[in-house]
Design an enzyme around this catalytic site. Structure first.
Site, PDB file in Angstrom:
ATOM      1  N   LYS A   1      -9.511  34.362 -11.923  1.00  0.00           N
ATOM      2  CA  LYS A   1      -9.947  32.987 -11.649  1.00  0.00           C
ATOM      3  C   LYS A   1     -10.607  32.352 -12.868  1.00  0.00           C
ATOM      4  CE  LYS A   1     -12.735  29.665 -10.048  1.00  0.00           C
ATOM      5  NZ  LYS A   1     -13.964  29.144 -10.684  1.00  0.00           N
TER       6      LYS A   1
ATOM      7  N   ASP B   1      -9.854  29.503  -6.367  1.00  0.00           N
ATOM      8  CA  ASP B   1     -11.167  29.909  -5.881  1.00  0.00           C
ATOM      9  C   ASP B   1     -11.142  29.792  -4.362  1.00  0.00           C
ATOM     10  OD1 ASP B   1     -11.315  27.215  -5.233  1.00  0.00           O
ATOM     11  OD2 ASP B   1     -12.107  26.768  -7.198  1.00  0.00           O
TER      12      ASP B   1
END
Length: 391
Positions: free
Chosen positions: A290, A309
């Site tokens: 991420k 996310d």
DNA sequence: CATATACCTCG
DNA sequence: GAGGTATAT
């Protein structure tokens, strides 16, 4: 315009760049969690640090307006007469159009009067190399050569949900940020929310960054250099600043980059293909898929990077891939990749840009900008509602 | 490959 | 428990 007023020694020269609001909305773009360095000190006026200088930005329907505060503007810094004169001389070389007035309809009358008096001295210096560089800096930061209008049209054509959301969230662009600032900021985002991240970034800049000047009571500092972050006492300092376990990630990543790869390593990732840049970033401590995607998208010229996310994970399950919600309890590596690939197929080469529009629309603080939710849509899970109250 | 757990701090 | 990562199983 509190900030401006305090700087009577510095002629308030506002310059403008043609840019429609469909191409850029400062309030979304500067506060949706891409950069943590811009503050709206008075309504519509955003002040932050860019390339080692303090800037204030605002916009009207057709223009972005900007002004900078340079060293000689800041009394008490090193404002001796000679440097001020040198700065004046520099200004005289300008050949580009300077708009000596503040943005229309925004500043109070007494300010305009004050500006005009100062500006008489500047009438003859219209133009400039420096001005051109400054404009270029902003055009680069906002990536104004990318036509957002065309992208929105494209995304809306292949995705009705995007088309619907985008009505309420125009002008959201991906910033082209400094790779070092971007990487270390996003290392701090794990298990965290925007307001706390912002405070942490403020503190690391004050503690390890170069002092740039003061406007009113607000002190501005540059983001720390890689070298500063790699100092042996950085981890301890950051722990004192409330970074928690992220302190070790920051200091170790900085040390790894300098000792194993060299100071230009992050910059060089800009010319590598997306997957290579991403896996290179993932070798750093504290950097997983991420964070690596955030840096790829927002600093390394990889518009196809789609950071997934929990917001995007919720959005994907709710509006795009309901089947994922069934069998999958958590965001595993496989699901992460699946979501990114799905959005890249759906939105194309700038999928990460489209993602940031949906991401922004999902932030609690912007919910009032949107229409009432579609009653046919699945209700949100309780966990997500809770999370949003934090922002 | 997938799930579980620790990690800092704050609300 | 949070806009997550690293490690062990």
């Amino acid at each position: 315009m509190h900030h401006r007023a305090s700087l009577s020694v510095c002629p308030a020269l506002w310059r403008s760049i043609p840019c429609q609001k469909a191409e850029l909305r400062l309030e979304f773009t500067l506060s949706c969690g891409q950069s943590f360095r811009w503050k709206e000190w008075s309504p519509g006026f955003w002040t932050g640090v860019l390339h080692g200088r303090i800037w204030t930005l605002t916009q009207t329907e057709e223009h972005i307006w900007y002004t900078m505060y340079t060293k000689e503007c800041c009394p008490g810094e090193d404002a001796d007469a000679s440097s001020a004169t040198a700065a004046l001389k520099k200004r005289q070389k300008c050949t580009k159009k300077i708009v000596p007035c503040p943005p229309p309809k925004i500043l109070k009358t007494e300010h305009v009067k004050e500006e005009k008096e100062i500006v008489e001295d500047f009438d003859q210096f219209v133009g400039g190399n420096d001005c051109k560089k400054d404009e270029e800096l902003l055009r680069d930061y906002f990536q104004l050569d990318v036509s957002l209008k065309e992208l929105y049209l494209l995304w809306g054509k292949s995705d009705p949900n995007f088309a619907k959301v985008a009505q309420d969230f125009p002008g959201i662009r991906v910033l082209r940020q400094d790779p070092t600032e971007c990487l270390f900021s996003f290392i701090c985002t794990s298990n965290n929310h925007i307001s706390r991240i912002t405070g942490m970034i403020d503190r690391v800049c004050s503690s390890l960054g170069k002092h740039l000047g003061q406007l009113d009571s607000e002190i501005y500092c540059a983001f720390p250099t890689l070298q500063a972050l790699a100092e042996s006492d950085t981890e301890a300092k950051l722990r004192d600043l409330g970074f928690g376990y992220r302190a070790k990630f920051v200091s170790e990543s900085a040390q790894t980059i300098l000792s194993k790869y060299g100071p230009d390593w992050l910059e060089r990732l800009r010319i590598l293909p997306y997957e290579e840049a991403k896996s290179a970033l993932c070798t750093l401590p504290g950097v997983g898929a991420k964070v690596a995607d955030c840096v790829c998208l927002m600093a390394l010229d990889k518009p196809e990077a789609v950071p997934v996310d929990t917001h995007v994970w919720q959005i994907a399950k709710r509006d795009y891939l309901p089947q994922l919600g069934q069998g999958n309890k958590s965001l595993t590596d496989r699901v992460y990749r699946e979501i990114g690939d799905y959005f890249r197929r759906l939105w194309g080469s700038h999928a990460g840009w489209a993602q940031s529009v949906l991401f922004c629309s999902d932030l609690k603080k912007f919910q009032n900008s949107a229409d009432k939710p579609d009653p046919s849509r699945k209700p949100r899970k309780r966990t997500q509602i809770k999370k949003e109250t934090l922002e």
